[in-house]
Design a protein around this motif. Sequence first.
Motif, PDB file in Angstrom:
ATOM      1  N   GLN A   8       0.824  -1.206   0.000  1.00  0.00           N
ATOM      2  CA  GLN A   8       0.000   0.000   0.000  1.00  0.00           C
ATOM      3  C   GLN A   8       0.864   1.264   0.000  1.00  0.00           C
ATOM      4  OE1 GLN A   8      -1.794   0.785   3.731  1.00  0.00           O
ATOM      5  NE2 GLN A   8      -3.143   2.372   2.967  1.00  0.00           N
ATOM      6  N   LEU A   9       1.868   1.299   0.838  1.00  0.00           N
ATOM      7  CA  LEU A   9       2.730   2.481   0.921  1.00  0.00           C
ATOM      8  C   LEU A   9       3.531   2.680  -0.360  1.00  0.00           C
ATOM      9  CD1 LEU A   9       3.874   2.028   4.593  1.00  0.00           C
ATOM     10  CD2 LEU A   9       2.575   3.982   3.701  1.00  0.00           C
ATOM     11  N   ARG A  10       4.047   1.589  -0.919  1.00  0.00           N
ATOM     12  CA  ARG A  10       4.807   1.685  -2.171  1.00  0.00           C
ATOM     13  C   ARG A  10       3.929   2.275  -3.265  1.00  0.00           C
ATOM     14  NH1 ARG A  10       4.632  -1.190  -6.569  1.00  0.00           N
ATOM     15  NH2 ARG A  10       3.624  -2.986  -5.614  1.00  0.00           N
ATOM     16  N   LEU A  11       2.714   1.754  -3.385  1.00  0.00           N
ATOM     17  CA  LEU A  11       1.802   2.236  -4.417  1.00  0.00           C
ATOM     18  C   LEU A  11       1.400   3.690  -4.180  1.00  0.00           C
ATOM     19  CD1 LEU A  11      -0.470  -0.917  -4.826  1.00  0.00           C
ATOM     20  CD2 LEU A  11       1.285  -0.076  -6.417  1.00  0.00           C
ATOM     21  N   SER A  12       1.201   4.067  -2.925  1.00  0.00           N
ATOM     22  CA  SER A  12       0.800   5.439  -2.621  1.00  0.00           C
ATOM     23  C   SER A  12       1.906   6.434  -2.972  1.00  0.00           C
ATOM     24  CB  SER A  12       0.416   5.578  -1.145  1.00  0.00           C
ATOM     25  OG  SER A  12       1.558   5.543  -0.321  1.00  0.00           O
ATOM     26  N   LYS A  13       3.143   5.982  -3.007  1.00  0.00           N
ATOM     27  CA  LYS A  13       4.269   6.828  -3.387  1.00  0.00           C
ATOM     28  C   LYS A  13       4.555   6.749  -4.885  1.00  0.00           C
ATOM     29  CE  LYS A  13       6.294   7.806   0.827  1.00  0.00           C
ATOM     30  NZ  LYS A  13       6.006   9.197   1.059  1.00  0.00           N
ATOM     31  N   GLY A  14       3.789   5.918  -5.599  1.00  0.00           N
ATOM     32  CA  GLY A  14       3.990   5.781  -7.043  1.00  0.00           C
ATOM     33  C   GLY A  14       5.272   5.062  -7.414  1.00  0.00           C
ATOM     34  N   LEU A  15       5.721   4.173  -6.546  1.00  0.00           N
ATOM     35  CA  LEU A  15       6.966   3.440  -6.776  1.00  0.00           C
ATOM     36  C   LEU A  15       6.685   2.034  -7.302  1.00  0.00           C
ATOM     37  CD1 LEU A  15       8.765   4.463  -3.464  1.00  0.00           C
ATOM     38  CD2 LEU A  15       9.241   5.353  -5.752  1.00  0.00           C
ATOM     39  N   THR A  16       7.552   1.562  -8.161  1.00  0.00           N
ATOM     40  CA  THR A  16       7.449   0.204  -8.693  1.00  0.00           C
ATOM     41  C   THR A  16       8.315  -0.741  -7.858  1.00  0.00           C
ATOM     42  OG1 THR A  16       9.351   0.469 -10.159  1.00  0.00           O
ATOM     43  CG2 THR A  16       7.176   1.128 -11.044  1.00  0.00           C
ATOM     44  N   HIS A  17       8.170  -2.019  -8.116  1.00  0.00           N
ATOM     45  CA  HIS A  17       9.053  -2.999  -7.481  1.00  0.00           C
ATOM     46  C   HIS A  17      10.504  -2.669  -7.825  1.00  0.00           C
ATOM     47  CE1 HIS A  17       6.381  -6.700  -6.430  1.00  0.00           C
ATOM     48  NE2 HIS A  17       5.746  -5.570  -6.161  1.00  0.00           N
ATOM     49  N   GLN A  18      10.747  -2.302  -9.075  1.00  0.00           N
ATOM     50  CA  GLN A  18      12.118  -1.990  -9.484  1.00  0.00           C
ATOM     51  C   GLN A  18      12.656  -0.758  -8.766  1.00  0.00           C
ATOM     52  OE1 GLN A  18      14.029  -4.045 -11.682  1.00  0.00           O
ATOM     53  NE2 GLN A  18      15.547  -2.849 -10.559  1.00  0.00           N
ATOM     54  N   ASP A  19      11.808   0.251  -8.576  1.00  0.00           N
ATOM     55  CA  ASP A  19      12.227   1.446  -7.829  1.00  0.00           C
ATOM     56  C   ASP A  19      12.681   1.054  -6.426  1.00  0.00           C
ATOM     57  OD1 ASP A  19      11.508   3.194  -9.940  1.00  0.00           O
ATOM     58  OD2 ASP A  19       9.472   3.453  -9.132  1.00  0.00           O
ATOM     59  N   MET A  20      11.874   0.238  -5.765  1.00  0.00           N
ATOM     60  CA  MET A  20      12.203  -0.180  -4.406  1.00  0.00           C
ATOM     61  C   MET A  20      13.471  -1.029  -4.389  1.00  0.00           C
ATOM     62  SD  MET A  20       9.990   1.222  -2.413  1.00  0.00           S
ATOM     63  CE  MET A  20      10.099   0.311  -0.875  1.00  0.00           C
ATOM     64  N   ALA A  21      13.580  -1.933  -5.330  1.00  0.00           N
ATOM     65  CA  ALA A  21      14.763  -2.782  -5.403  1.00  0.00           C
ATOM     66  C   ALA A  21      16.019  -1.935  -5.594  1.00  0.00           C
ATOM     67  CB  ALA A  21      14.610  -3.786  -6.544  1.00  0.00           C
ATOM     68  N   ASP A  22      15.937  -0.931  -6.457  1.00  0.00           N
ATOM     69  CA  ASP A  22      17.083  -0.057  -6.688  1.00  0.00           C
ATOM     70  C   ASP A  22      17.477   0.684  -5.416  1.00  0.00           C
ATOM     71  OD1 ASP A  22      17.080  -0.863  -9.340  1.00  0.00           O
ATOM     72  OD2 ASP A  22      16.117   0.972 -10.080  1.00  0.00           O
ATOM     73  N   LYS A  23      16.501   1.180  -4.682  1.00  0.00           N
ATOM     74  CA  LYS A  23      16.772   1.909  -3.448  1.00  0.00           C
ATOM     75  C   LYS A  23      17.368   1.004  -2.369  1.00  0.00           C
ATOM     76  CE  LYS A  23      13.142   5.364  -4.143  1.00  0.00           C
ATOM     77  NZ  LYS A  23      13.936   6.581  -4.193  1.00  0.00           N
ATOM     78  N   LEU A  24      17.025  -0.278  -2.426  1.00  0.00           N
ATOM     79  CA  LEU A  24      17.522  -1.239  -1.438  1.00  0.00           C
ATOM     80  C   LEU A  24      18.792  -1.948  -1.900  1.00  0.00           C
ATOM     81  CD1 LEU A  24      14.104  -2.808  -0.454  1.00  0.00           C
ATOM     82  CD2 LEU A  24      15.561  -1.400   1.020  1.00  0.00           C
ATOM     83  N   GLY A  25      19.168  -1.750  -3.176  1.00  0.00           N
ATOM     84  CA  GLY A  25      20.357  -2.417  -3.699  1.00  0.00           C
ATOM     85  C   GLY A  25      20.174  -3.908  -3.865  1.00  0.00           C
TER      86      GLY A  25
END
Length: 107
Positions: A8-25
Amino acid sequence: MFTDRLTQLRLSKGLTHQDMADKLGMTRQGYGHYESGKRTVDSETLATLADILEVDADYLLGRTSQPKHEETGIAFYGGPDQYSQDEIEVMEAALRAYREQKKKLLR
């Protein structure tokens, strides 16, 4: 609860799985395992996720219904008499600048 809030939070920020993966390395698939519940998040990753999503880790874990605790100030070792008001204001300003810089790095 964790997986639902994370998604829910990821979607509310307009982030994709890839965006999150990139931020987490990590890989997109590795991040996807967090949202699907196939992988348990470690404490360091949990803290990073909370920073990225701008919520408290306790909210992600379902331990509170408040996404972010209200900041009430700073506690200094030695009590309030150890520092002058000017020193406290300088330290608070430095902490605010640090937090803003950290937010920029996580974007």
